[in-house]
Design a protein around this motif. Structure first.
Motif, short mmCIF file in Angstrom:
data_model
loop_
_atom_site.label_atom_id
_atom_site.label_comp_id
_atom_site.label_asym_id
_atom_site.label_seq_id
_atom_site.Cartn_x
_atom_site.Cartn_y
_atom_site.Cartn_z
N LEU A 14 0.75 -1.45 -0.10
CA LEU A 14 0.03 -0.02 0.10
C LEU A 14 0.90 1.27 0.20
N GLY A 15 1.98 1.10 0.73
CA GLY A 15 2.82 2.31 0.80
C GLY A 15 3.52 2.68 -0.83
N LEU A 16 3.80 1.63 -1.24
CA LEU A 16 4.35 1.74 -2.70
C LEU A 16 3.14 2.41 -3.70
N SER A 17 1.90 1.59 -3.45
CA SER A 17 0.84 2.18 -4.25
C SER A 17 0.66 3.77 -4.07
N LEU A 18 0.67 4.18 -2.69
CA LEU A 18 0.56 5.73 -2.64
C LEU A 18 1.50 6.48 -3.19
N SER A 19 2.82 5.76 -3.18
CA SER A 19 4.12 6.54 -3.86
C SER A 19 3.82 6.90 -5.36
N TYR A 20 3.16 5.72 -6.06
CA TYR A 20 2.79 6.03 -7.35
C TYR A 20 1.75 7.00 -7.45
N LEU A 21 0.87 6.88 -6.87
CA LEU A 21 -0.26 7.91 -6.84
C LEU A 21 0.21 9.09 -6.74
N PHE A 22 0.92 9.39 -5.68
CA PHE A 22 1.61 10.68 -5.45
C PHE A 22 2.24 11.33 -6.83
N GLU A 23 2.97 10.53 -7.40
CA GLU A 23 3.67 11.09 -8.55
C GLU A 23 2.64 11.32 -9.78
N ILE A 24 1.51 10.50 -9.66
CA ILE A 24 0.61 11.10 -10.68
C ILE A 24 -0.35 12.37 -10.43
N VAL A 25 -0.52 12.52 -9.12
CA VAL A 25 -1.25 13.70 -8.63
C VAL A 25 -0.33 14.80 -8.80
N ASP A 26 0.88 14.69 -8.28
CA ASP A 26 1.88 15.69 -8.26
C ASP A 26 2.23 16.22 -9.60
N THR A 27 2.24 15.42 -10.53
CA THR A 27 2.29 15.84 -12.16
C THR A 27 1.10 16.31 -12.80
N ILE A 28 -0.02 15.64 -12.57
CA ILE A 28 -1.31 15.93 -13.45
C ILE A 28 -1.94 17.14 -12.54
N SER A 29 -2.06 17.02 -11.57
CA SER A 29 -3.04 18.28 -10.82
C SER A 29 -2.34 19.67 -10.55
N ARG A 30 -1.27 19.33 -10.54
CA ARG A 30 -0.11 20.55 -10.07
C ARG A 30 -0.13 21.57 -11.08
N THR A 31 -0.27 22.80 -10.45
CA THR A 31 -0.02 23.97 -11.30
C THR A 31 1.65 24.36 -11.87
N SER A 32 1.82 24.68 -12.87
CA SER A 32 3.24 24.48 -13.34
C SER A 32 4.13 25.49 -12.64
N ASP A 33 5.32 25.11 -12.65
CA ASP A 33 6.31 25.74 -11.77
C ASP A 33 6.93 26.81 -12.98
N ARG A 34 7.71 27.82 -12.28
CA ARG A 34 8.28 29.03 -13.17
C ARG A 34 9.56 28.14 -13.69
N PRO A 35 9.76 27.97 -15.08
CA PRO A 35 10.88 27.53 -15.85
C PRO A 35 12.15 27.89 -15.45
N HIS A 36 13.11 27.15 -15.29
CA HIS A 36 14.67 27.43 -14.96
C HIS A 36 15.08 28.53 -16.06
N PRO A 37 15.72 29.53 -15.57
CA PRO A 37 15.94 30.45 -16.85
C PRO A 37 17.27 30.00 -17.59
N SER A 38 17.37 30.23 -18.93
CA SER A 38 18.31 29.98 -19.60
C SER A 38 18.74 30.92 -20.48
N ASP A 39 20.08 31.10 -20.63
CA ASP A 39 20.66 32.22 -21.10
C ASP A 39 21.09 32.03 -22.64
N PRO A 40 20.67 32.23 -23.74
CA PRO A 40 20.93 31.95 -24.98
C PRO A 40 22.39 32.40 -25.44
N ASN A 41 22.93 33.31 -24.70
CA ASN A 41 24.22 33.77 -25.08
C ASN A 41 25.45 33.22 -24.25
#
Length: 693
Positions: A129-156
């Motif tokens: 059951l612990g492993l099952s909840l760890s998989y569900l955490f990844e699913i919820v954290d990816t699918i239901s989460r609002t996007s983070d600000r992307p890491h800045p990238s310097d094109p120069n």
């Protein structure tokens, strides 16, 4: 009361899972998600009140679910309400079930054998059951989460880059496409270092050398003869030979075709001096025309679409071995790649993060490789990944578990790395539960009882409900993130299941010995029929599947009842997991071989060959002996003590109560997931589905 609560929260978890499938609901804002979530809780509470005639208790359970969701939503502020409610319901159901199972385990314990056996069963259920909840955490954290600000990238920011191509016994038709794509890279200061590692055929590596010379001074070729350390050892030597002004090292497998803008689009992240490595998704080509290859493709995608984004939220990604860039200074500060670890890439990223560095995940594929074309090669690849996960646990468990030993690792980083490697053991749990169910079936057929707790009536439905909702969530998440069809998502799940036994073998082998051999499965004979090849490649899985099916039928025939029917259903599901290996083997044999596939079929990337690997196989004869031993143990087992009747309102006890250890309530996506969509789900996504290394 505990069983009542487990049934209530189990029903709420199932309804919340189905509700989340409504398009857009899992990501809906609070003003939509909150009313829908309250409606779901109210519907489950109302139906439970009608069935149980205990309205006040049902309302209390519903209120508890709402409060738990609210607290989780406050804690995980970027999650949607429905995501928080889905996870809260599954967690409450798991806790209530474990408390109920614990109560009936220890209340009736009257002898040491029963107490030990039932206690071990409870530990297994807790782990599952612990492993099952760890998989569900990844699913919820990816699918239901609002996007983070992307890491800045310097094109120069355009430092000197060396692209390293490790190769072992690669056909020129395959690696030639990789070299041509690298020659077209749009980057001003670049060298390409082709590292041929122990290829035995001189004609093969000299042809590769000639191709590099033809492509010009940008391309540097080296052949290492009798070189130790596999890929890690070869890349360490290649890095030592690089010019001092090379700042960034990129690693590309010899079957990948990269996009011209890959380096320009990713190198800019290294303008931040804290960034040690940047990883882009591994992706694949030449798979659309075959159902098996489509399933394999999406089983790979799960890791990079679900697991990696969740880990990226807490700076806990892994370096995946190809299509990644690493700061040379950061690699040299940790002493380079560790040749004792077969997944040296993931292990190196843990050591870099422990120094306080940052790993960046760019969720856009910039290259496409080729997937193993034989089931034999796929099994060797997955064996290596799972074995590497166990090696990382054995080497770094103090870093991950002991306070003060993790250097600069955060708690979240420790948890992600710990669970990411522990998830491989979901397939081991799957095998243990299969073994227990076989023992139960045999003892029931002989009218004996095992000295473990038994559950009857509606309690038997809880493991089935956990299993069904866990699998449904894994398939749904794969479909949602990859935009594949339901059929392709199910095929991805089948691939996870097909690899369950080889992941189990790798985990057990890694626990026994740190330095261990790679998997070499039985050799195939030329001209052999495809079905025979499939059976030879899946000997142990075939034995487990046929034994499970036979035991389920015998149990129902010899002792027909509702309880035995439920147990037979669970056992048939476990048997079907291993039967997928035969499907995968036969499907792989039926792949249409285009000229490129024909050349790639003999590539080390496809066959899983490694220089100096030793034989490690589990013959079917050993499995047959194990089945006989199970029967003898079943006949000798003393009867279990009678248990109290723990009925939920409205529950009808089965006429005949049989010993019934409940099976794994989840399936891992790994593979690992890998389920997976291990078993993942467990089968890793046993997979943890995992990246190609």
């Amino acid at each position: 009361m505990l069983l009542h609560a487990a049934l209530f929260f189990g029903a709420l978890s199932a309804v919340a899972t189905i509700a989340a499938f409504w398009p857009g609901l899992i990501q809906a804002r609070l003003w939509i998600g909150l009313p829908v979530g309250v409606l779901v809780i109210a519907l489950v509470t109302w139906n439970a009140s009608i069935l149980s005639q205990t309205q006040s208790f049902e309302i209390a359970l519903g209120a508890g679910a709402f409060v738990a969701t609210a607290l989780l939503r406050v804690t995980m502020q970027r999650w949607s309400w429905m995501g928080a409610q889905l996870y809260a319901a599954a967690t409450l159901a798991s806790i209530a079930y474990l408390l109920y199972a614990g109560s009936i385990t220890y209340v009736v314990a009257r002898d040491a054998v029963y107490l030990v056996a039932s206690g071990l069963l409870l530990v297994l259920e807790l782990a599952a059951l612990g492993l099952s909840l760890s998989y569900l955490f990844e699913i919820v954290d990816t699918i239901s989460r609002t996007s983070d600000r992307p890491h800045p990238s310097d094109p120069n920011y355009l430092p000197k880059v060396a692209v390293q191509i490790p190769a072992y016994n690669e056909p020129l038709e395959v690696v030639g496409e990789t070299l041509d794509a690298l020659a077209a890279l749009d980057y001003p200061d670049l060298i390409v270092q082709v590292v041929d590692n122990n290829t035995p055929d001189r004609e093969t590596w000299t042809a590769l050398q000639a191709r590099c010379e033809k492509l010009g001074p940008r391309f540097q070729f080296m052949h290492l003869e009798n070189w130790p350390g596999y890929k890690a050892g070869a890349l360490n030597e290649a890095t030592r030979r690089l010019p001092k002004d090379v700042e960034i090292i990129a690693v590309v497998d010899s079957d990948y075709v990269v996009r011209p803008d890959w380096l320009r689009s990713t190198v800019g992240h290294f303008a931040d001096p804290n960034v040690a490595f940047v990883q882009t998704p591994q992706n694949y080509r030449d798979w659309e025309d075959d159902q098996y290859l489509r399933g394999l493709y999406y089983s790979y995608r799960y890791f990079f679409e679900i697991t990696m984004p969740a880990r990226a939220h807490r700076n806990a990604i892994i370096f995946a071995g190809t299509m990644g860039l690493i700061r040379r200074q950061a690699l040299e500060e940790i002493g380079g790649w560790n040749p004792d670890i077969v997944t040296e890439d993931a292990e190196a990223s843990l050591r870099m993060l422990a120094r306080g560095s940052v790993g960046i995940y760019v969720p856009r594929p910039y290259g496409h490789g080729l997937m193993p074309l034989s089931f034999d090669g796929l099994k060797k690849q997955r064996f290596r990944w799972a074995l590497g996960g166990v090696q990382i646990l054995r080497l770094h468990w103090r870093r991950l578990l002991v306070p003060g030993q993790g250097e600069r690792l955060t708690v979240a980083q420790r948890v992600h790395y710990l669970l990411g490697n522990v998830q491989w053991f979901g397939d081991v749990l799957m095998f243990v539960f299969t073994f227990l169910l076989l023992l139960t079936a045999l003892s029931t057929a002989m009218h004996h009882q095992l000295p473990v707790r038994r559950m009857t009536g509606l309690a038997l439905g809880l493991p089935i409900a956990f299993l069904a909702t866990g699998l449904l969530r894994a398939v749904w998440a794969m479909k949602l993130r990859t935009r594949c069809t339901w059929r392709d998502a199910i095929a991805g799940l089948q691939v996870w299941f097909a690899l369950s036994w080889v992941v189990t073998l790798a985990c057990l082998r890694g626990l026994i010995r740190f330095h261990t051999a790679f998997l070499r499965t039985p050799k195939m004979k030329e001209g052999e029929a495809s079905l025979i090849k499939a059976l030879r490649a899946a000997q142990m899985e075939t034995l487990l599947a046929t034994t499970g099916m036979a035991a389920a039928i015998v149990m129902v025939v010899r002792a027909p009842s509702i309880s035995t029917a439920a147990l037979a259903l669970l056992l048939l599901f476990q048997a079907a997991i291993y039967a997928n290996a035969v499907w995968a083997g036969a499907s792989a044999e039926g792949i249409h071989l285009t000229p490129l596939r024909r050349a790639y079929r003999n590539s080390a990337q496809s066959t899983g060959a490694r220089p100096g690997s030793e034989r490690l196989a589990m013959p079917a004869a050993i499995g047959a002996v194990a089945v006989v031993l199970m029967l003898l143990i079943s006949l000798a087992a003393p009867p279990a003590p009678p248990e109290p009747q723990a009925t939920a309102p409205g529950e009808v006890q089965a006429a005949t109560a049989h010993s019934s250890p409940s099976p794994s309530p989840s399936s891992s996506p790994s593979a690992s997931p890998s389920a997976s969509p291990s078993s993942s789900p467990s089968a890793s996504p046993s997979a943890s589905a995992s990246p190609k290394r």
